[in-house]
Design an enzyme around this catalytic site. Structure first.
Site: not given
Length: 189
Positions: A11, A13, A165, A180
């Site tokens: 995917h 993000d 990723h 994150r």
């Protein structure tokens, strides 16, 4: 971790946002003894290596991503159950299937994060599903993959505009804590 194995598939993000983040920074706070590795691939390479017929099929096309349900089938926060069975009538966002990077000017394939709830605008569902399956296969079946095998304290940063990723699964009895940060992004063009 709180996300379980929901990131175990390729995917980009928040592909379903109007302005997806340009980049992300991930710091490993606690990692499991095995698993939980993160894999990265280049969507520049995916676009650059498309056979000519596929490149012609995607250039100038737009892709619709529904934003009502997440990849696990859960209703997203603030969304209500759609009345129609046809996801193309749901709330969503349209982006170019081939996006141009705002800084480098290079083209990258923009597939988002799932074929479920994705539709190439102007095509029949069958045509769109077939082309998306071919594009996903081309993009993810590559030898050009970087694997981050996490150690506590590692920090990774990536450009969300030209990479995808995914994460390996890991023993649910283990702990994986990652912090994150995402950067603001621009509307894909």
């Amino acid at each position: 971790g709180a996300m379980g194995n929901s990131e175990a598939t390729w995917h980009t993000d928040t592909w379903f946002y109007e302005r997806p983040p340009a980049g992300a920074i991930l710091r490993a706070v606690a990692v499991p003894p095995s698993g939980g590795d993160t894999y990265f691939l280049s969507t520049y390479i995916a676009y650059d290596t498309l056979p000519a017929p596929l490149k012609n099929a995607v250039d100038g096309r737009q892709i619709f991503f529904q934003n009502v349900y997440d990849k696990t089938g859960k209703l997203r926060l603030g969304k209500s159950m759609p009345k129609s069975q046809d996801f193309r009538e749901w709330s969503g966002i349209v982006h170019p299937l081939v996006r141009t990077h705002g800084e480098t000017g290079r083209k990258a394939l923009y597939l988002g994060g799932t074929t479920e709830g994705a539709w190439i605008v102007g095509m029949s569902r069958d045509e769109s599903d077939a082309l998306l399956a071919e594009l996903w296969d081309h993009t993810t079946n590559t030898k050009h993959i970087f694997v981050q095998q996490w150690d506590e304290g590692d920090i990774m940063m990536w450009d969300n505009r030209c990479t995808m990723h995914r994460r390996d699964s890991f023993d649910p009895a283990s702990i994986r804590i990652m912090h994150r940060t995402t950067t603001s992004g621009e509307r894909p063009v």
